[in-house]
Scaffold this active site. Structure first.
Site, short mmCIF file in Angstrom:
data_model
loop_
_atom_site.label_atom_id
_atom_site.label_comp_id
_atom_site.label_asym_id
_atom_site.label_seq_id
_atom_site.Cartn_x
_atom_site.Cartn_y
_atom_site.Cartn_z
N PHE A 193 -2.28 6.52 -6.15
CA PHE A 193 -1.06 7.26 -5.82
C PHE A 193 -0.27 7.48 -7.11
O PHE A 193 -0.27 6.63 -8.00
CB PHE A 193 -0.24 6.46 -4.81
CG PHE A 193 0.92 7.20 -4.22
CD1 PHE A 193 0.73 8.18 -3.25
CD2 PHE A 193 2.22 6.94 -4.64
CE1 PHE A 193 1.80 8.87 -2.71
CE2 PHE A 193 3.29 7.62 -4.11
CZ PHE A 193 3.09 8.60 -3.15
N THR A 195 2.60 7.12 -8.34
CA THR A 195 3.54 6.14 -8.89
C THR A 195 2.88 4.84 -9.35
O THR A 195 3.55 3.99 -9.94
CB THR A 195 4.63 5.78 -7.86
OG1 THR A 195 4.01 5.24 -6.69
CG2 THR A 195 5.45 7.01 -7.49
N LYS A 196 1.59 4.69 -9.10
CA LYS A 196 0.92 3.45 -9.49
C LYS A 196 0.75 3.38 -11.01
O LYS A 196 0.92 4.36 -11.72
CB LYS A 196 -0.44 3.36 -8.80
CG LYS A 196 -0.37 3.24 -7.29
CD LYS A 196 0.37 1.97 -6.86
CE LYS A 196 0.26 1.71 -5.36
NZ LYS A 196 1.05 2.65 -4.54
N ASN A 197 0.40 2.20 -11.52
CA ASN A 197 0.25 2.05 -12.96
C ASN A 197 -0.95 2.84 -13.50
O ASN A 197 -1.07 3.07 -14.69
CB ASN A 197 0.14 0.57 -13.36
CG ASN A 197 -1.13 -0.09 -12.85
OD1 ASN A 197 -1.51 0.07 -11.69
ND2 ASN A 197 -1.77 -0.87 -13.70
#
Length: 382
Positions: A193, A195-197
């Protein structure tokens, strides 16, 4: 520094932003996009295979299987581990609902265990008390990029012959006792997704595993249960990581290690600046912990305070965004009211939901912005 801080006051600091990163990578991203468009193959082509190999290699496992989302990674893992109706799966109440929902979707029952007050991950010392004859698996979550205590969890699972499905959605690159998260369990599940790192430009996910039988079943499940087109061995799903997202992730993969180092630098700066004020008794917050066994990737930099809501509003008025992950524990969600849990059943998780606040965290965040954020937090408590 003061001049820089005054300049920052005139701007907004987002909790998370891809804009700065996209500007840096713009040419590479556009080039990879055009390559996929010009080739004209958008499902399960070479980019997906390359990404599967790179992620599985990073985590030191044999197999990576790209799927449509982190949620699907969990769901397909449960199915591949033959978990279904009448079974119980132990997990944490302090996570995104997708963890528990995957258990419910296969017909099993989520059973919750309270969290460790220092890491906010499932408390490994409480697991045995929740194991019953119906328990078939444990889903630990590596929350905020901090590894759960996998050595203990793996020992409990071995003693009771339980499957482990790691929810590593927020923790690619994290390690427990020098071993990559995702590689302890029967499967490890990642989310891509945005927004993940390690995020794509939409939904995406991956399952990693050393178990060839599980890998083969997940490959079947993600493609309508078919090894060959129109020949369906089982009832499956449409859950494939597409070529465009994989191509974008392949560009980003070259930078994941340096981005993780930068996240850790930002976290260290936050903590060192905060610690000066905590030591002087001018600040009443709890800082995130990196346990001795862990390599934390700081998907989030999360603090805890009983004045969370007031602090968040104050920061907003200062032009600083922040986020609450997560305001309601799963056992108190309306969707799970049928399980019969009550307020007070998992007090540490409930306290965290009322008190945690994630401050801005992304690799392109500037040191002077971190200093400005810390100053504003200190001002609030002054």
């Amino acid at each position: 520094m003061n001049i820089l801080l005054e300049q920052i006051k005139l701007t907004n600091i987002p909790s998370f932003s891809l804009t700065r990163q996209n500007r840096i990578l713009q040419k590479e991203l556009v080039d990879c996009f055009l390559q996929v468009v010009n080739k004209g193959i958008f499902i399960l082509d070479e980019n997906v295979k390359v990404l599967e190999n790179m992620v599985s290699s990073l985590c030191e496992v044999d197999n990576g299987i790209g799927v449509a989302s982190g949620s699907d990674a969990l769901n397909l893992s449960l199915m591949a581990c033959d978990i279904g109706y009448g079974d119980e799966v132990i997990t944490t109440p302090f996570t995104f609902i997708a963890t528990a929902a995957a258990i419910s979707r296969v017909g099993a029952k989520p059973v919750f265990v309270d969290i460790d007050p220092d890491t906010w991950n499932i408390n490994a010392d409480l697991l045995k008390k929740r194991i019953s004859t119906k328990t078939k698996a444990i889903i630990p979550v590596h929350l905020y990029g901090c590894p759960a205590e996998m050595t203990k969890i793996a020992q409990v699972a071995k003693e009771h012959r339980l499957k482990i499905i790691e929810d590593a959605a927020q923790a690619l690159g994290a390690k427990c006792n020098d071993k990559s998260v995702g590689s302890f369990g029967d499967t490890g599940c990642f989310s891509f997704f945005p927004t993940k790192n390690f995020g794509s430009f939409g939904d995406g996910g991956m399952v990693i595993t050393d178990n060839a039988k599980i890998a083969d079943k997940i490959k079947l499940l993600r493609l309508h249960g078919a090894k060959h087109k129109y020949h369906h061995d089982i009832i499956g799903y449409n859950s494939r990581l597409d070529e465009l997202q994989a191509a974008i992730l392949n560009v980003k993969f070259k930078y994941i290690k340096q981005w993780t180092i930068r996240r850790r630098e930002i976290a260290e700066l936050y903590s060192s600046l905060f610690q000066e004020h905590i030591s002087a008794c001018r600040l009443s917050i709890k800082l995130p912990l990196e346990p001795d066994y862990a390599y934390h990737v700081y998907h989030q930099y999360t603090i805890q305070t009983d004045q969370r809501n007031q602090l968040q509003n104050y920061l907003k008025n200062c032009g600083i965004s922040s986020t609450v992950y997560y305001p309601i524990p799963i056992h108190l969600q309306k969707a799970y009211s049928s399980l019969g849990y009550c307020k007070g059943d998992f007090p540490i998780a409930e306290a965290a939901c009322n008190q945690v606040l994630s401050l801005p965290m992304f690799p392109e965040l500037k040191d002077e912005e971190v200093a400005f954020i810390v100053e504003r937090v200190v001002d609030f408590f002054a």
